[in-house]
Design an enzyme around this catalytic site. Structure first.
Site, PDB file in Angstrom:
ATOM      1  N   LYS A 294      19.845  -7.490   9.532  1.00  0.00           N
ATOM      2  CA  LYS A 294      18.523  -7.288  10.742  1.00  0.00           C
ATOM      3  C   LYS A 294      17.755  -8.212   9.449  1.00  0.00           C
ATOM      4  CE  LYS A 294      15.201  -4.623   9.380  1.00  0.00           C
ATOM      5  NZ  LYS A 294      13.954  -5.418   9.471  1.00  0.00           N
ATOM      6  N   ASN A 295      17.759  -8.746   8.278  1.00  0.00           N
ATOM      7  CA  ASN A 295      16.300  -8.977   8.973  1.00  0.00           C
ATOM      8  C   ASN A 295      17.001 -11.632   8.594  1.00  0.00           C
ATOM      9  OD1 ASN A 295      14.410  -7.575   8.344  1.00  0.00           O
ATOM     10  ND2 ASN A 295      14.290  -7.654   6.456  1.00  0.00           N
TER      11      ASN A 295
ATOM     12  N   ARG B 153       6.841  -7.495  13.250  1.00  0.00           N
ATOM     13  CA  ARG B 153       7.415  -8.680  12.611  1.00  0.00           C
ATOM     14  C   ARG B 153       7.632  -9.884  12.521  1.00  0.00           C
ATOM     15  NH1 ARG B 153       2.412  -9.372   9.064  1.00  0.00           N
ATOM     16  NH2 ARG B 153       2.206  -7.641  10.903  1.00  0.00           N
TER      17      ARG B 153
ATOM     18  N   CYS C  47       6.704  -2.909  10.530  1.00  0.00           N
ATOM     19  CA  CYS C  47       6.403  -1.090   9.819  1.00  0.00           C
ATOM     20  C   CYS C  47       4.944  -0.966   9.272  1.00  0.00           C
ATOM     21  CB  CYS C  47       7.692  -0.691   8.845  1.00  0.00           C
ATOM     22  SG  CYS C  47       8.964  -1.182   9.362  1.00  0.00           S
TER      23      CYS C  47
ATOM     24  N   ARG D 238      -0.616  -6.677   6.197  1.00  0.00           N
ATOM     25  CA  ARG D 238      -0.054  -7.509   6.292  1.00  0.00           C
ATOM     26  C   ARG D 238      -0.512  -9.245   6.623  1.00  0.00           C
ATOM     27  NH1 ARG D 238       5.918  -4.865   8.473  1.00  0.00           N
ATOM     28  NH2 ARG D 238       6.683  -6.730   7.455  1.00  0.00           N
ATOM     29  N   PRO D 239      -1.060  -9.499   5.800  1.00  0.00           N
ATOM     30  CA  PRO D 239      -1.849 -11.047   6.150  1.00  0.00           C
ATOM     31  C   PRO D 239      -0.193 -12.009   6.742  1.00  0.00           C
ATOM     32  CG  PRO D 239      -2.506 -10.716   4.130  1.00  0.00           C
ATOM     33  CD  PRO D 239      -1.504  -9.081   4.484  1.00  0.00           C
TER      34      PRO D 239
ATOM     35  N   ASP E 100      -1.478 -15.500   5.940  1.00  0.00           N
ATOM     36  CA  ASP E 100      -2.546 -16.230   5.227  1.00  0.00           C
ATOM     37  C   ASP E 100      -2.233 -17.904   5.315  1.00  0.00           C
ATOM     38  OD1 ASP E 100      -2.119 -13.794   3.800  1.00  0.00           O
ATOM     39  OD2 ASP E 100      -3.328 -15.445   2.189  1.00  0.00           O
ATOM     40  N   GLN E 101      -0.397 -16.937   4.268  1.00  0.00           N
ATOM     41  CA  GLN E 101       0.299 -18.305   3.593  1.00  0.00           C
ATOM     42  C   GLN E 101       1.005 -19.113   4.580  1.00  0.00           C
ATOM     43  OE1 GLN E 101       0.140 -18.914   0.225  1.00  0.00           O
ATOM     44  NE2 GLN E 101      -1.521 -17.610   0.955  1.00  0.00           N
TER      45      GLN E 101
ATOM     46  N   ASP F 299      12.113  -2.800   0.241  1.00  0.00           N
ATOM     47  CA  ASP F 299      13.219  -1.977   1.463  1.00  0.00           C
ATOM     48  C   ASP F 299      13.795  -1.421   0.523  1.00  0.00           C
ATOM     49  OD1 ASP F 299      13.093  -4.899   3.705  1.00  0.00           O
ATOM     50  OD2 ASP F 299      11.233  -4.457   2.317  1.00  0.00           O
TER      51      ASP F 299
ATOM     52  N   ARG G  43      15.983   0.299  14.258  1.00  0.00           N
ATOM     53  CA  ARG G  43      15.421  -0.268  14.644  1.00  0.00           C
ATOM     54  C   ARG G  43      16.342  -0.937  13.632  1.00  0.00           C
ATOM     55  NH1 ARG G  43       9.463  -1.648  12.700  1.00  0.00           N
ATOM     56  NH2 ARG G  43      10.499  -3.886  12.879  1.00  0.00           N
TER      57      ARG G  43
HETATM   58  C1  EPZ Z   1       9.552  -9.288   4.533  1.00  0.00           C
HETATM   59  O1  EPZ Z   1       8.731  -9.476   5.080  1.00  0.00           O
HETATM   60  C2  EPZ Z   1      11.074  -8.132   5.586  1.00  0.00           C
HETATM   61  N1  EPZ Z   1      11.087  -7.645   7.062  1.00  0.00           N
HETATM   62  C3  EPZ Z   1      10.222  -6.518   5.030  1.00  0.00           C
HETATM   63  O2  EPZ Z   1      11.163  -6.006   5.568  1.00  0.00           O
HETATM   64  C4  EPZ Z   1      10.240  -6.882   3.717  1.00  0.00           C
HETATM   65  O3  EPZ Z   1      10.357  -5.472   3.041  1.00  0.00           O
HETATM   66  C5  EPZ Z   1       9.684  -7.949   2.751  1.00  0.00           C
HETATM   67  O4  EPZ Z   1       9.577  -9.328   3.901  1.00  0.00           O
HETATM   68  C6  EPZ Z   1       9.562  -8.282   1.721  1.00  0.00           C
HETATM   69  O5  EPZ Z   1      10.647  -8.351   1.246  1.00  0.00           O
HETATM   70  C7  EPZ Z   1      11.569  -8.915   7.386  1.00  0.00           C
HETATM   71  O6  EPZ Z   1      12.305 -10.031   6.975  1.00  0.00           O
HETATM   72  C8  EPZ Z   1      11.623  -9.176   8.965  1.00  0.00           C
HETATM   73  P1  EPZ Z   1       6.178 -10.897   3.483  1.00  0.00           P
HETATM   74  P2  EPZ Z   1       7.790  -9.973   5.643  1.00  0.00           P
HETATM   75  O7  EPZ Z   1       5.681 -12.303   3.300  1.00  0.00           O
HETATM   76  O8  EPZ Z   1       7.831 -11.611   5.769  1.00  0.00           O
HETATM   77  C9  EPZ Z   1       1.863 -10.235   1.521  1.00  0.00           C
HETATM   78  C10 EPZ Z   1      12.020  -4.086   6.523  1.00  0.00           C
HETATM   79  O9  EPZ Z   1      12.122  -2.665   6.369  1.00  0.00           O
HETATM   80  N2  EPZ Z   1       1.438 -11.853   1.736  1.00  0.00           N
HETATM   81  O10 EPZ Z   1       7.989 -10.700   1.674  1.00  0.00           O
HETATM   82  O11 EPZ Z   1       7.059  -9.671   5.885  1.00  0.00           O
HETATM   83  C11 EPZ Z   1       2.929  -8.797   2.367  1.00  0.00           C
HETATM   84  O12 EPZ Z   1       1.107  -8.483   2.367  1.00  0.00           O
HETATM   85  C12 EPZ Z   1      10.965  -4.906   6.327  1.00  0.00           C
HETATM   86  O13 EPZ Z   1      13.657  -4.327   6.994  1.00  0.00           O
HETATM   87  C13 EPZ Z   1       0.829 -12.458   2.679  1.00  0.00           C
HETATM   88  O14 EPZ Z   1      -0.529 -11.971   1.092  1.00  0.00           O
HETATM   89  O15 EPZ Z   1       6.438  -9.815   3.340  1.00  0.00           O
HETATM   90  C14 EPZ Z   1       2.832  -8.915   0.582  1.00  0.00           C
HETATM   91  O16 EPZ Z   1       2.328  -8.275  -0.199  1.00  0.00           O
HETATM   92  C15 EPZ Z   1       9.964  -4.213   5.861  1.00  0.00           C
HETATM   93  N3  EPZ Z   1       0.272 -13.753   3.349  1.00  0.00           N
HETATM   94  C16 EPZ Z   1       4.031  -9.409   0.225  1.00  0.00           C
HETATM   95  O17 EPZ Z   1       3.070 -10.641   0.263  1.00  0.00           O
HETATM   96  C17 EPZ Z   1       1.111 -13.217   3.780  1.00  0.00           C
HETATM   97  O18 EPZ Z   1       0.473 -14.972   4.482  1.00  0.00           O
HETATM   98  C18 EPZ Z   1       5.631  -9.946   0.306  1.00  0.00           C
HETATM   99  O19 EPZ Z   1       5.520 -10.111   2.143  1.00  0.00           O
HETATM  100  C19 EPZ Z   1       2.306 -12.895   3.672  1.00  0.00           C
HETATM  101  C20 EPZ Z   1       2.679 -12.138   3.470  1.00  0.00           C
END
Ligand code: EPZ
Length: 432
Positions: free
Chosen positions: A24-25, A95, A119, A124-125, A127-128, A307, A399
Site C-alpha cells: 500500500k505505502n 495522508r 489515520c 501528524r505535522p 514541518d519536515q 504498523d 483502506r
Molecule cells: C507513513 O506515514 C505511513 N503511511 C504510516 O503507515 C507509517 O505508520 C509511518 O510512515 C511510519 O512508518 C504512508 O506511508 C502512507 P512519518 P508518515 O512521517 O509518512 C513525525 C499505515 O498504517 N513527523 O514517518 O505520515 C510524525 O508525527 C500508515 O499504513 C513530524 O514530526 O509517517 C511521526 O511521529 C499509518 N514532522 C514520525 O515523525 C513531519 O514533517 C514518523 O512519521 C513528518 C513526520
C-alpha cells in the site's frame, strides 16, 4: 457512514496458504510521483484497496488519465495535467495525498494542496516536508488549510531530517529529482517503500543513490521517461497474516513476500514461540505449543514496524504473564486498546507504553475499527475470541487490506461482511 460490518465466529486455527498483495505505502508514493515523471507509466502489482482507488480519483481530478489495464495493473498518463491546485474533499481522506506537493512542485514549480488526513495517530505535522522544500529554494506557506509552495528553480541542497520521517523522505526525494544539482537527505527513512519509490524513479531516469540507508543522494536530472514497474509485496499485510496464523495456533504458508523486509517481525514472533520457515519468496508461520510473554518497541525500519503494533499487542494478550509494548513512532497509537478491552483484554496504557497482562480468554463482542491497523488487530482478536465478534467502521480496514475476509475465509476462518440496517443494534448482527 456505511453500516457494513465484519462478523467473525470463533474460528479453528488458520490453515492453508495466502498470497500477499502489492505494498500500500509503495503504491501511495509511486502513483503520485508519476506526475513528476510527466510520461505514461504502467504500474503493476498495485493492491486493490480503497486508498489506491482514492489516490487514482485524486490524480484524475488534476487531469491525470488512469487506465485499469488488468487486475493490479494501472496505466497512469500525466501528460495533460490541468491544475496544480488540489483542494477537493478527497485530499483530506488520506495522508499520502501530500506527495502531490513534491510531485507538482518538482514538475511545475508550484503546488496548492489541501492539508492531508489519514489515520488518527496523534499529531501528524508536515514541518519536515516544508523544511525540505524550503531547502530546495521553494517558498512555502500554510494558510486556510492549504499548503502553498512555489519556486522559480529548485536547487539541490543538504537536508537533515530532525526525525526519521517516511513521508518527508519520500516528498523530498520526489521534489529534488529534477532540481539543479545534488540533494543530500540525512537521517532519511529506510523503509522498503522508500527504496521502492527510488527504484521506480530511477527506472524513469532519475539518479537517486543510497535509498535504504540514512543518507540519500539525489543528483538532479532534466528529463524523465515513462516505464513499467512492479510494486514490492506489502510487508505489513504479510506480517498481519503471520500474526493471525500464530495467534490462532495455526499453520499458514504466506506467499509472495520479501523475507528480509520481515526480519524484525519474524524475530519477535520466534521470541514469543512461533515456528517460522523461510523458502525463497514464502514463509510458513506455525504455532509450536507456546506463547511466551515478550517486550516490543516500535521503531523506524529496520526496527519492529509501528504498523504492526496493534496486531502484536493483540497477540501478546494470548501470552501468559506481563508484556510491554512501547510505541516509538507515533504520539497516540493505543486508542484501539479500549476496543480490545471490550473483548476481555487486560491492558493498561500510559502514554507511549502499553502493559499487557496476557493469558485470559477473549469473549466476542461488538467493537469498532478506529483506524486501519487497529481494525486488522480486532479481526485477529475475533478469530481467537469465543462466540461472535462484530466489527464496525470496516472502511478503515478496507483502506489497506485487499480482500481480507476472502483471504481469511480461505484459511478456514468463519468471517464475513454483513450489511445491516442502520438502526439495528449490534447484538442483532451478533446473532447473525
Ligand atoms: C507513513 O506515514 C505511513 N503511511 C504510516 O503507515 C507509517 O505508520 C509511518 O510512515 C511510519 O512508518 C504512508 O506511508 C502512507 P512519518 P508518515 O512521517 O509518512 C513525525 C499505515 O498504517 N513527523 O514517518 O505520515 C510524525 O508525527 C500508515 O499504513 C513530524 O514530526 O509517517 C511521526 O511521529 C499509518 N514532522 C514520525 O515523525 C513531519 O514533517 C514518523 O512519521 C513528518 C513526520
Amino acid at each position: 457512514m456505511s453500516n457494513r460490518r465484519i462478523v467473525i465466529k470463533s474460528s479453528k486455527p488458520l490453515f492453508g496458504e495466502v498470497a500477499v498483495a502489492g505494498a500500500k505505502n509503495s503504491a501511495l508514493a509511486i502513483l503520485p510521483s508519476v506526475v513528476l515523471v510527466g510520461e505514461v507509466c504502467r504500474i503493476e502489482n498495485v493492491p486493490d484497496i480503497s486508498d489506491v482507488s482514492l489516490m487514482c480519483k485524486i490524480l484524475s481530478k488534476i487531469g491525470v488519465k488512469i487506465n485499469m489495464i488488468s487486475p493490479g495493473c494501472i496505466e497512469v498518463d500525466p501528460r495533460c495535467i490541468s491544475s496544480v491546485c488540489a483542494d477537493f474533499d478527497e485530499i483530506r481522506y488520506m495522508r499520502a495525498s501530500y506527495y502531490l506537493i513534491g510531485a507538482l512542485l518538482g514538475r511545475f514549480g508550484k503546488a496548492r494542496v489541501s492539508m492531508p488526513g489519514g489515520c488518527d495517530l496523534g499529531l501528524r505535522p508536515m514541518d519536515q516536508h516544508i523544511k525540505g522544500f524550503e531547502a530546495l529554494g521553494a517558498k512555502c506557506e500554510i494558510s486556510g488549510g492549504m499548503t502553498n509552495v512555489v519556486s522559480d528553480r529548485l536547487v539541490g541542497n543538504r537536508v537533515y531530517l530532525d526525525m526519521v520521517s517516511v513521508g518527508a523522505t519520500v516528498n523530498i526525494i520526489i521534489a529534488s529529482v529534477k532540481a539543479k544539482g545534488t540533494t543530500v537527505i540525512e537521517n532519511a527513512a529506510k523503509e522498503p517503500h522508500v527504496v521502492d519509490l527510488a527504484n521506480f524513479l530511477n527506472s524513469c531516469g532519475a539518479d537517486i543513490r543510497g535509498a535504504g540507508t540514512d543518507v540519500i543522494r539525489v543528483n538532479g536530472v532534466s528529463k524523465l521517461r515513462g516505464t513499467t514497474y512492479q510494486i514490492i509485496p506489502d510487508q505489513i499485510e504479510a506480517g498481519t497474516y503471520m500474526i493471525a496464523s500464530f495467534a490462532t495456533k495455526g499453520n499458514v504458508l504466506i506467499k509472495n513476500v520479501i523475507t528480509r523486509h520481515l526480519e524484525s517481525v519474524s524475530a519477535k514472533l520466534m521470541e514469543i514461540g512461533a515456528n517460522i520457515e523461510y523458502k525463497e519468496d514464502t514463509l510458513r508461520v506455525s504455532y509450536d505449543g507456546k506463547f511466551n510473554r515478550c517486550n516490543v518497541k516500535t521503531m523506524p525500519y529496520p526496527g519492529f514496524p509501528t504498523d504492526m503494533q496493534p496486531q502484536m499487542v493483540t497477540l501478546l494478550t494470548r501470552c501468559k504473564g506481563t508484556s510491554m509494548v512501547t510505541e516509538g513512532v507515533w504520539d497516540s497509537r493505543f486508542r484501539y486498546v479500549s476496543e480490545l478491552r471490550r473483548l476481555g483484554a487486560q491492558i493498561s496504557v500510559d502514554g507511549h507504553l502499553a502493559v499487557i497482562e496476557g493469558g485470559n480468554d477473549f469473549i466476542g463482542n461488538c467493537v469498532k475499527a478506529l483506524d486501519l491497523r487497529a481494525g486488522a488487530a480486532l479481526i485477529i482478536a475475533g478469530l481467537f475470541a469465543s462466540g461472535v465478534t462484530t466489527i464496525e467502521n470496516i472502511h478503515h480496514i478496507e483502506r489497506g487490506y485487499e480482500n481480507i475476509t476472502e483471504k481469511l475465509s480461505s484459511l478456514g476462518a468463519d468471517i464475513r461482511v454483513v450489511e445491516s440496517s442502520n438502526n439495528r443494534k449490534c447484538y442483532h448482527v451478533l446473532g447473525a
